[in-house]
Design a protein around this motif. Sequence first.
Motif, short mmCIF file in Angstrom:
data_model
loop_
_atom_site.label_atom_id
_atom_site.label_comp_id
_atom_site.label_asym_id
_atom_site.label_seq_id
_atom_site.Cartn_x
_atom_site.Cartn_y
_atom_site.Cartn_z
N THR A 106 -16.17 12.26 -8.48
CA THR A 106 -15.09 11.28 -8.49
C THR A 106 -14.02 11.69 -7.49
O THR A 106 -13.64 12.86 -7.44
N ALA A 107 -13.55 10.72 -6.72
CA ALA A 107 -12.45 10.94 -5.78
C ALA A 107 -11.24 10.13 -6.24
O ALA A 107 -11.37 8.94 -6.55
N PHE A 108 -10.10 10.76 -6.30
CA PHE A 108 -8.85 10.11 -6.69
C PHE A 108 -8.13 9.61 -5.45
O PHE A 108 -7.95 10.37 -4.49
N ILE A 109 -7.76 8.32 -5.43
CA ILE A 109 -7.01 7.77 -4.32
C ILE A 109 -5.77 7.05 -4.85
O ILE A 109 -5.71 6.65 -6.01
N ARG A 110 -4.80 6.90 -3.98
CA ARG A 110 -3.52 6.31 -4.34
C ARG A 110 -3.06 5.44 -3.18
O ARG A 110 -3.30 5.77 -2.01
N ARG A 111 -2.41 4.32 -3.50
CA ARG A 111 -1.86 3.47 -2.44
C ARG A 111 -0.43 3.06 -2.80
O ARG A 111 -0.07 2.95 -3.97
N GLN A 112 0.37 2.85 -1.75
CA GLN A 112 1.75 2.40 -1.88
C GLN A 112 1.97 1.26 -0.90
O GLN A 112 1.48 1.30 0.23
N TYR A 113 2.73 0.26 -1.34
CA TYR A 113 3.02 -0.88 -0.48
C TYR A 113 4.30 -1.55 -0.95
O TYR A 113 4.82 -1.25 -2.03
N VAL A 114 4.80 -2.51 -0.13
CA VAL A 114 6.07 -3.15 -0.43
C VAL A 114 5.91 -4.28 -1.45
O VAL A 114 6.40 -4.19 -2.56
N LYS A 115 5.23 -5.36 -1.09
CA LYS A 115 5.09 -6.52 -2.00
C LYS A 115 3.66 -6.76 -2.42
O LYS A 115 3.38 -7.10 -3.55
N LYS A 116 2.73 -6.61 -1.50
CA LYS A 116 1.31 -6.77 -1.80
C LYS A 116 0.53 -5.93 -0.81
O LYS A 116 1.00 -5.66 0.30
N PRO A 117 -0.68 -5.47 -1.18
CA PRO A 117 -1.49 -4.68 -0.25
C PRO A 117 -1.76 -5.48 1.02
O PRO A 117 -1.91 -6.69 0.99
N THR A 118 -1.77 -4.79 2.15
CA THR A 118 -2.01 -5.44 3.43
C THR A 118 -3.38 -5.04 3.98
O THR A 118 -4.03 -4.13 3.46
N ASN A 119 -3.80 -5.73 5.02
CA ASN A 119 -5.06 -5.37 5.67
C ASN A 119 -4.90 -4.18 6.60
O ASN A 119 -5.87 -3.63 7.08
N SER A 120 -3.66 -3.81 6.90
CA SER A 120 -3.39 -2.65 7.75
C SER A 120 -3.08 -1.47 6.85
O SER A 120 -2.21 -1.55 5.98
N GLY A 121 -3.80 -0.38 7.06
CA GLY A 121 -3.59 0.79 6.22
C GLY A 121 -3.33 2.05 7.01
O GLY A 121 -3.85 2.22 8.12
N LEU A 122 -2.50 2.91 6.46
CA LEU A 122 -2.24 4.22 7.02
C LEU A 122 -2.73 5.25 6.01
O LEU A 122 -2.25 5.28 4.88
N TRP A 123 -3.71 6.06 6.40
CA TRP A 123 -4.22 7.12 5.54
C TRP A 123 -3.54 8.43 5.89
O TRP A 123 -3.59 8.86 7.04
#
Length: 133
Positions: free
Chosen positions: A38-55
Amino acid sequence: MIHWSTCPPGQPTSSYIIQCANLTFPLNYNNHAMGNVTAFIRRQYVKKPTNSGLWLVAGGPGDSTITLAGPMCDYFIGSNNSFTCYTQDARGTGLSSYMSCGKNQPAGPFDPYNSSQVKAFSNCFNKIKNQYG
């Protein structure tokens, strides 16, 4: 499909929206009988997830996403809120699965000058290699 949900206790807070997920996948795609990790991932965004991501990848080896999550994502999103910031715990760190030697797992941080510890870690590594390839 990734099932995003609230993050477990202990994760850094943020002024932005934070979601976490656990991804389960085969340890060996050629031999599914070896089990899953299992890999744990986390995401942060302003209003809704976008198609542009920064890892953001934790330096390491051995660092958890907790060292980057929160403040670093806040910084980058604050300078450009048009992307979603992602972090992950690499295998064996934080909330992701790790491989161990069970009862024979060496204790404490690795000390390359301690010959008995070098032998214990070497034996553990060989056991994992023989078991998982």
